[in-house]
Design an enzyme around this catalytic site. Sequence first.
Site, mmCIF file in Angstrom:
data_model
loop_
_atom_site.group_PDB
_atom_site.id
_atom_site.type_symbol
_atom_site.label_atom_id
_atom_site.label_comp_id
_atom_site.label_asym_id
_atom_site.label_seq_id
_atom_site.Cartn_x
_atom_site.Cartn_y
_atom_site.Cartn_z
ATOM 1 N N GLU A 174 -46.729 13.556 24.105
ATOM 2 C CA GLU A 174 -48.197 13.656 24.020
ATOM 3 C C GLU A 174 -48.891 12.314 23.778
ATOM 4 O O GLU A 174 -49.678 12.150 22.849
ATOM 5 C CB GLU A 174 -48.572 14.704 22.955
ATOM 6 C CG GLU A 174 -47.933 16.053 23.256
ATOM 7 C CD GLU A 174 -48.183 17.129 22.214
ATOM 8 O OE1 GLU A 174 -48.944 16.902 21.269
ATOM 9 O OE2 GLU A 174 -47.596 18.214 22.360
ATOM 10 N N GLU A 281 -42.204 23.761 27.918
ATOM 11 C CA GLU A 281 -42.672 24.587 26.787
ATOM 12 C C GLU A 281 -43.557 25.737 27.273
ATOM 13 O O GLU A 281 -44.567 26.055 26.694
ATOM 14 C CB GLU A 281 -43.454 23.725 25.784
ATOM 15 C CG GLU A 281 -42.706 22.499 25.293
ATOM 16 C CD GLU A 281 -43.496 21.679 24.297
ATOM 17 O OE1 GLU A 281 -44.497 22.197 23.756
ATOM 18 O OE2 GLU A 281 -43.137 20.509 24.054
HETATM 19 O O1 G3I Z 1 -39.999 27.255 8.433
HETATM 20 C C1 G3I Z 1 -40.760 26.492 7.507
HETATM 21 C C2 G3I Z 1 -41.023 27.312 6.238
HETATM 22 O O2 G3I Z 1 -39.775 27.557 5.587
HETATM 23 C C3 G3I Z 1 -41.946 26.532 5.323
HETATM 24 O O3 G3I Z 1 -42.264 27.323 4.190
HETATM 25 C C4 G3I Z 1 -43.221 26.192 6.093
HETATM 26 C C5 G3I Z 1 -44.208 25.393 5.261
HETATM 27 O O4 G3I Z 1 -43.700 24.109 5.084
HETATM 28 O O5 G3I Z 1 -42.892 25.376 7.233
HETATM 29 C C6 G3I Z 1 -42.074 26.109 8.132
HETATM 30 O O6 G3I Z 1 -41.772 25.259 9.217
HETATM 31 C C7 G3I Z 1 -42.840 25.101 10.140
HETATM 32 C C8 G3I Z 1 -42.263 25.388 11.541
HETATM 33 O O7 G3I Z 1 -43.230 25.114 12.558
HETATM 34 C C9 G3I Z 1 -41.793 26.840 11.681
HETATM 35 O O8 G3I Z 1 -42.909 27.684 11.582
HETATM 36 C C10 G3I Z 1 -43.319 23.651 10.079
HETATM 37 O O9 G3I Z 1 -43.928 23.404 8.827
HETATM 38 C C11 G3I Z 1 -44.322 23.412 11.196
HETATM 39 O O10 G3I Z 1 -44.708 22.028 11.228
HETATM 40 C C12 G3I Z 1 -43.653 23.730 12.549
HETATM 41 O O11 G3I Z 1 -44.647 23.593 13.560
HETATM 42 C C13 G3I Z 1 -44.132 23.316 14.873
HETATM 43 C C14 G3I Z 1 -45.055 22.254 15.489
HETATM 44 O O12 G3I Z 1 -44.682 22.002 16.847
HETATM 45 C C15 G3I Z 1 -44.960 20.948 14.717
HETATM 46 O O13 G3I Z 1 -43.655 20.493 14.759
HETATM 47 C C16 G3I Z 1 -44.174 24.590 15.709
HETATM 48 O O14 G3I Z 1 -43.189 25.514 15.246
HETATM 49 C C17 G3I Z 1 -43.887 24.276 17.170
HETATM 50 O O15 G3I Z 1 -44.063 25.437 17.988
HETATM 51 C C18 G3I Z 1 -44.815 23.169 17.673
HETATM 52 O O16 G3I Z 1 -44.380 22.868 18.978
HETATM 53 C C19 G3I Z 1 -45.181 21.890 19.666
HETATM 54 C C20 G3I Z 1 -44.237 20.956 20.426
HETATM 55 O O17 G3I Z 1 -43.355 20.319 19.524
HETATM 56 C C21 G3I Z 1 -45.041 19.951 21.235
HETATM 57 N N1 G3I Z 1 -45.974 20.630 22.129
HETATM 58 C C22 G3I Z 1 -46.892 21.550 21.449
HETATM 59 C C23 G3I Z 1 -46.098 22.605 20.679
HETATM 60 C C24 G3I Z 1 -47.003 23.619 20.031
HETATM 61 O O18 G3I Z 1 -47.825 22.995 19.089
#
Ligand code: G3I
Length: 377
Positions: A174, A281
Amino acid sequence: MKPPAHTPHPSRSAAHLLPQGQKGTPRRAVLLSGLALAACGRASVQAAPAAAPLKALVPAPVGVAVMRGQLEDTAWTTLARREISQLTPEWEMKMEYILAQDGGWRFDAPDRIATFARASGMRLHGHALIWYSQGQDWFEAIKPARRAAAFDDYIAVVAGRYRGQLAGWDVVNEAVAEDGDGLRSCHWSAQFGQDGYIARAFAQTRAADPDAVLFLNDYNLENLPRKGATFLRLVERLLAAGAPITGIGTQGHLDIDIPAGQITAFMRDAAAFGLPIHVSELDAPMGAGLLDRARRDARRALQTARVMEYAEAFAALPERQRYAFTLWGLRDGDSFVNRQGGGDSPLAFDDAGRPTALHQALVQGFSAPATVRKERG
Ligand code: G3I
């Protein structure tokens, strides 16, 4: 946050990487099974066995986003083993996981995913080394004179660790501005310049892993033609400057309200570079108000049309350019879209593991004979 002392990584025998695409059920049988399901109407979709696996239908590895917790869910692992041939860690191979709060570096979750992929005969795709939205606190806490070395060391350690275990990396994620007007400014560009940090990341990754396909990955490239054009100009500029970009990643978080043809047009322009393309994705949210039957049906129709268009555009690529077709989650409930509230159906399976309408759109899109694709294209 101080990274561990950089110890040379034991050279890993290159893990067996699956051949491109999957040999399996002939496409005609897949089409018949899929259309038979559709022709029987909703009830039979619930009762009949699932259609042939996606990995037998798609002429390339079929990927899905995965989190370590899902590997403890036998419903998830059973469905994934049947349908999927490649995994992308959804978040646990990113800085936000690896650079732990306590100053250490965490690899338990990405290692677990890599082990599961290898044990399940699936390819692994690395996501994502350098992203504007992560690593800022870590990076800016480092003395300015040490930042370049820290940037290079992060990539060397992480890409070096998974060398021989994965097919490709999203090296930079990105980089293009939200509206497509130039590139994003971020802590990486502040240090190395806007093209500079990207070129450096690719060079460092290539040094750490001579074999992986190295992707520049972004979203809205089909939804916003201006952004897609800026992205491809960036690829062109970096390639001309010698950056080892060897793959193009189009995320495919679809806006189902876009006009027909935008997806096809972007994929055609991207294909002109002759590089492997990863639909990296894919999901196709339908938005709110889906309890209203008429609205749901109307949104499903748009979702089906755009997903079919993506499938056909990807299938129309030469085989050497079909890197993988990845869905950003296995079941609707796994989607990040449904993490605040839920109720959408943006993926290929429902929470019981049954094919959704999006699955049927993939079946139809990937089963369309080349002549039809050409006419539609
Ligand atoms: O699982 C933990 C949980 O145990 C904890 O209590 C909570 C709070 O800290 O966090 C949870 O993990 C989160 C994880 O998603 C699972 O839900 C992370 O904080 C959170 O940052 C993470 O977000 C991910 C995001 O990227 C940032 O990395 C999303 O799952 C993921 O779908 C999203 O994917 C992005 C791609 O990498 C890039 N393109 C866009 C796409 C969607 O935004």
